[in-house]
Design an enzyme around this catalytic site. Structure first.
Site, PDB file in Angstrom:
ATOM      1  N   HIS A 271       0.869  -1.251   0.048  1.00  0.00           N
ATOM      2  CA  HIS A 271       0.046  -0.007   0.064  1.00  0.00           C
ATOM      3  C   HIS A 271       1.033   1.264   0.016  1.00  0.00           C
ATOM      4  O   HIS A 271       1.624   1.694   0.856  1.00  0.00           O
ATOM      5  CB  HIS A 271      -0.848  -0.036   1.142  1.00  0.00           C
ATOM      6  CG  HIS A 271      -1.848   1.195   1.368  1.00  0.00           C
ATOM      7  ND1 HIS A 271      -2.841   1.209   0.678  1.00  0.00           N
ATOM      8  CD2 HIS A 271      -1.498   2.477   1.923  1.00  0.00           C
ATOM      9  CE1 HIS A 271      -3.640   2.344   0.890  1.00  0.00           C
ATOM     10  NE2 HIS A 271      -3.014   3.070   1.604  1.00  0.00           N
ATOM     11  N   CYS A 272       0.830   1.948  -1.086  1.00  0.00           N
ATOM     12  CA  CYS A 272       1.681   3.248  -1.209  1.00  0.00           C
ATOM     13  C   CYS A 272       0.899   4.578  -0.683  1.00  0.00           C
ATOM     14  O   CYS A 272      -0.167   4.815  -1.308  1.00  0.00           O
ATOM     15  CB  CYS A 272       1.875   3.329  -2.759  1.00  0.00           C
ATOM     16  SG  CYS A 272       3.017   5.005  -2.888  1.00  0.00           S
ATOM     17  N   VAL A 273       1.531   4.944   0.193  1.00  0.00           N
ATOM     18  CA  VAL A 273       0.864   6.449   0.771  1.00  0.00           C
ATOM     19  C   VAL A 273       0.911   7.362  -0.027  1.00  0.00           C
ATOM     20  O   VAL A 273       0.125   8.290  -0.090  1.00  0.00           O
ATOM     21  CB  VAL A 273       1.489   6.656   2.217  1.00  0.00           C
ATOM     22  CG1 VAL A 273       1.092   5.602   3.199  1.00  0.00           C
ATOM     23  CG2 VAL A 273       2.927   7.054   2.035  1.00  0.00           C
ATOM     24  N   SER A 277      -3.142   4.621  -2.400  1.00  0.00           N
ATOM     25  CA  SER A 277      -3.975   3.300  -2.829  1.00  0.00           C
ATOM     26  C   SER A 277      -2.855   2.365  -2.852  1.00  0.00           C
ATOM     27  O   SER A 277      -1.746   2.398  -2.598  1.00  0.00           O
ATOM     28  CB  SER A 277      -4.233   3.724  -4.482  1.00  0.00           C
ATOM     29  OG  SER A 277      -4.809   2.447  -5.031  1.00  0.00           O
TER      30      SER A 277
END
Length: 420
Positions: A271-273, A277
């Site tokens: 999960h990429c902040v 998403s």
């Protein structure tokens, strides 16, 4: 009369651009943001009387404030504004302008700013909550750097139209790749063809919690529905292991559940902040392309800025030694922004390096964490290379699989995510 009553009712239910339905389901107006706020009145009253606050007073007040901050919208009433997007819009220009006043202030600000971002990342990651702070910081940083490049660097005359066109094309391409990435990582959807009963995947057992019982919820439902158990024990164990009690689906191989997004993602990487998403099978390639385009644009822009503010210095030494740059505020601001962009570029370059290594070994970031936790992987080069020896088929086959895996996702079934 009935038709007229229906029409009047529809007109009454239609929200104007400044109206909205609040958290209590009541119709409200943006102009009434400070009216009838019982929670705020109670907090202020207790503060003035020096009485102790209730345990949930501040959280309830924060919910009311968040719900009432709206922006007028032409369709569907006023839209809610996420407060996490505001700090980057305010703090980033202020901090960069302070850093441009003096060399020591620049060192202090450019040292403290990454520390604050990392601290906020740790806090939000620990709470498993979603935030638009990092996406807002990334987008506004890109827009603000481009704005300074247009208004300060280009008028100096050291940048030609071709160079300006390359920077503009790089910014547009990066945003286009980001929008493509935000369309979705590829969510695991229930397969009705393999479902023996709708009860199996869509209903809970009475007086049973699917989170309890170690993920055996679907097996019990099959028995209750009158379906015979599979004869192959390994197949049954595989379904039990891959069953997600939250999403009520059997996950395919390499899929994982994201506790932040609350969904199961095909070939979940992480999960990429920065994009708010997940990165999965459907958007992993576009995510990698976004990183590459941003890094190329950023490095080229930093070089142009340094050539403009430090024309007498070599491009590789101008970032470390640029005499007289703080004598003019506009030049100092550009120099400070070049340093800020270099810090961001360095962080994303490390992320890109890790992504390229993982793709070369056909392993995801999620699988790396699991393998390291279970001590089933081989590490090399100070932990940069982690080989699980499960899915790797060689360098070229691994990259061939990565470049073609997005074609296996049915994009028509995916729900596009909002950009912000």
């Amino acid at each position: 009369m009935k038709k007229r009553t229906k029409k009047e009712r529809v007109e009454e239910d239609t929200l104007c651009c400044c109206e909205y339905v609040n958290g209590q389901g009541e119709r409200s107006h943006v102009a009434a943001c400070c009216c009838d706020c019982e929670d705020l009145d109670d907090v202020c009253d207790r503060f003035l009387k020096r009485e102790p606050q209730k345990p949930d007073s501040f959280s309830r007040m924060a919910e009311v404030v968040t719900d009432r901050i709206r922006v007028p919208w032409l369709w569907g009433g006023a839209r809610k504004v996420d407060l996490s997007i505001i700090p980057p819009l305010v703090l980033l220009p202020i901090l960069l302008h302070i850093a441009a006043l003096h060399f020591l202030l620049g060192v202090l600000v450019l040292t403290a700013l990454p520390g604050l971002v990392l601290w906020y990342y740790y806090v939000t990651h620990r709470k498993k909550g979603r935030t638009l702070f990092f996406l807002s910081l990334a987008l506004f940083s890109l827009a603000y750097m481009y704005y300074l490049f247009i208004t300060v660097v280009v008028p100096h005359g050291n940048v030609g139209m071709v160079q300006l066109a390359i920077i503009t094309l790089g910014v547009i391409s990066t945003l286009a790749a980001l929008i493509r990435t935000k369309k979705g990582p590829g969510v695991v959807l229930p397969n009705r063809e393999v479902c023996h009963s709708t009860v199996t995947y869509y209903a809970h057992l009475p007086e049973k919690d699917p989170a309890i019982n170690g993920g055996k919820h679907e097996v019990m439902l099959m028995e209750r529905a009158g379906v015979s158990e599979p004869t192959d024990r390994e197949l049954k164990e595989s379904h039990r292991k891959n069953w997600c009690p939250v999403c009520k689906v059997v996950r395919p191989s390499r899929a994982g559940h994201c506790r932040i997004c609350g969904v199961c993602v095909l070939r979940l990487d992480h999960h990429c902040v920065w994009i708010n998403s997940c990165v999965g099978q459907a958007n992993h390639l576009s995510f990698l392309l976004t990183l590459i385009l941003f890094l190329l644009t950023s490095v080229y822009g930093i070089c142009l800025v340094l050539q403009s503010v430090c024309p007498k210095q070599h491009i590789f030494t101008a970032l470390l030694y640029c005499p007289g740059v703080y004598s003019e505020f506009s030049a100092a601001l550009c120099f400070t922004c070049a340093w800020y962009s270099s810090i961001v570029t360095g962080g994303l370059l490390h992320l890109l390096l890790v992504q390229v290594i993982n793709i070369s070994y056909n392993v995801t970031e999620r699988e790396v964490r699991i393998a390291l936790r279970e001590k089933t992987a081989q590490r090399a080069f100070w932990g940069l290379i982690v080989d699980t020896q499960v899915y790797s088929r060689g360098f070229w086959l691994n990259w061939s699989e990565f470049l073609s895996m997005g074609d296996k996702v049915n994009f028509a079934s995916l729900t596009p995510a909002d950009v912000v």
